[in-house]
Design a protein around this motif. Sequence first.
Motif, short mmCIF file in Angstrom:
data_model
loop_
_atom_site.label_atom_id
_atom_site.label_comp_id
_atom_site.label_asym_id
_atom_site.label_seq_id
_atom_site.Cartn_x
_atom_site.Cartn_y
_atom_site.Cartn_z
N ARG A 86 12.06 3.05 -6.29
CA ARG A 86 13.32 2.94 -5.55
C ARG A 86 13.71 1.48 -5.36
O ARG A 86 14.87 1.11 -5.53
CB ARG A 86 13.19 3.65 -4.20
N GLU A 87 12.76 0.62 -5.00
CA GLU A 87 13.06 -0.80 -4.85
C GLU A 87 13.52 -1.40 -6.17
O GLU A 87 14.48 -2.18 -6.21
CB GLU A 87 11.82 -1.55 -4.35
N ALA A 88 12.84 -1.05 -7.25
CA ALA A 88 13.22 -1.58 -8.55
C ALA A 88 14.61 -1.10 -8.96
O ALA A 88 15.38 -1.86 -9.56
CB ALA A 88 12.20 -1.16 -9.60
N LEU A 89 14.94 0.14 -8.61
CA LEU A 89 16.28 0.65 -8.91
C LEU A 89 17.33 -0.10 -8.11
O LEU A 89 18.39 -0.46 -8.65
CB LEU A 89 16.35 2.15 -8.61
N GLU A 90 17.08 -0.35 -6.83
CA GLU A 90 18.04 -1.09 -6.01
C GLU A 90 18.28 -2.49 -6.59
O GLU A 90 19.43 -2.97 -6.63
CB GLU A 90 17.54 -1.18 -4.57
N VAL A 91 17.22 -3.14 -7.04
CA VAL A 91 17.38 -4.46 -7.66
C VAL A 91 18.18 -4.33 -8.95
O VAL A 91 19.09 -5.13 -9.21
CB VAL A 91 16.00 -5.10 -7.92
N GLN A 92 17.85 -3.34 -9.78
CA GLN A 92 18.55 -3.17 -11.04
C GLN A 92 20.04 -2.89 -10.82
O GLN A 92 20.87 -3.39 -11.58
CB GLN A 92 17.92 -2.05 -11.86
N GLU A 93 20.36 -2.13 -9.81
CA GLU A 93 21.78 -1.86 -9.53
C GLU A 93 22.54 -3.14 -9.21
O GLU A 93 23.68 -3.34 -9.68
CB GLU A 93 21.90 -0.85 -8.38
N VAL A 94 21.93 -4.04 -8.45
CA VAL A 94 22.58 -5.32 -8.14
C VAL A 94 22.69 -6.18 -9.39
O VAL A 94 23.74 -6.77 -9.66
CB VAL A 94 21.82 -6.05 -7.02
N VAL A 95 21.61 -6.24 -10.16
CA VAL A 95 21.60 -7.06 -11.38
C VAL A 95 22.71 -6.59 -12.33
O VAL A 95 23.48 -7.41 -12.86
CB VAL A 95 20.22 -6.99 -12.06
#
Length: 318
Positions: free
Chosen positions: A303-312
Motif C-alpha cells: 500500500r505504501e509503495a502504491l501511494e508513492v507510485q501514484e504520486v510519481v
Amino acid sequence: MVRLGIVGFGIMGERLLRAALTHEEVRPVALWDPSPAAATRLAEVAPGLPMLDSASAVIEACDALYIASPPSSHIPHAEAAFAAGRAVFLEKPLASDLADARRFVAGAESSGARAAVNYPMASSPAVAQLSAWRAEIGSPRTLSITADFAAWPRSWQMGAASWLSKRADGGFTREVLSHFLFLTRRQLGALTLLDRDATFPEGDGAETAVRATLMAGATPVALRGGVGTTTADEANEWRLACEAGSIRLRDWSFAEKREADGSFRPAPDAIPNAEMRPMVLRGQLSKLARLTKGERVDLATLREALEVQEVVEAILVG
C-alpha cells in the motif's frame, strides 16, 4: 533458514544476493535471469548457486522470492509466487501500469499475501538517526527534496539503460525520488500532490527535469530534480525544517543536523552510502525472514509503495 529465490540478476539482484550469502537467517537457493551474461556473473559471485531455467522453477525452490526484474514483469512473478504460497519482496515501482498496480495491491491485501517492497530506508541507520533528532527539534515546518544527476542513467546503471532511460518505465523520478517520497510518507504522513511540472526530451526518453509541490500530512513539501545539474554522478538531499532546528539526509546515508552557525554537522557514525548499503540490505533481509515466517515487520508495504507510485506517476503526466 529462509530459502531465498531471486528473479532478475542485475545490479539490485546482485547486491541483495551478496548481502544474503553470509546472512544468518536467509539462504539463497536459486536464481533466474534470461541473460547469458547474468549466468556468467553469478558463477563469479556465487559459484555453485544454480541459475535455473525459469522463474517458476525458482518459485518452486524458495520460501521467499525477491523480484528484481524490470517493472513490467513484477506483477506476473509476484502473483505466481503468491499462488504457490511464497512470500514476495519486490523492487519498485510495482508495475508499469498504475491500474494494474492498484488491482494487484487490492488482491494481495484481500488474500493476506506476505509481501513487501524494497525501500531500503525502512532499515537505514541514517533514517533512524533522523527520527531520533526529530524528537528534539519540534514540529515540522517545511520539507525540501532535491536530486541532481550529471547524466541519466547514472554511470553504474548503463547495463540497464535499455529501460531505465525510457519514459515508459525508467527515469530518476521513479528510480530515485520515489525513495525520498517513501521516506516523507513514513516521517510526515499521507502525500497530496498540489502541482507539478516535468520536462522530457524528444522521443521516448525519460524526464530531464521535474518540479512539484506537495503536502505530507500538514507539512508543505517542495521537490525538484534534474539531469545535467551537477558534475557529480548524483547529489541528493532531504531537508526538514522544524520549529527548533533543521535536519537532513544527504547523499543517501549522511544524517546531518544544523548547528547554530548554520552549517550541517553529520552524525558521529555517518558513513558513505557504499559502506552503509550492505548493512541496510542485511537489515532488510532480516525483516524479510520474519515476514516469511508470518511476523509483523516495518518493511515498506504494498500500500505504501502504491501511494508513492501514484504520486510519481502524477508528477510524470505529460
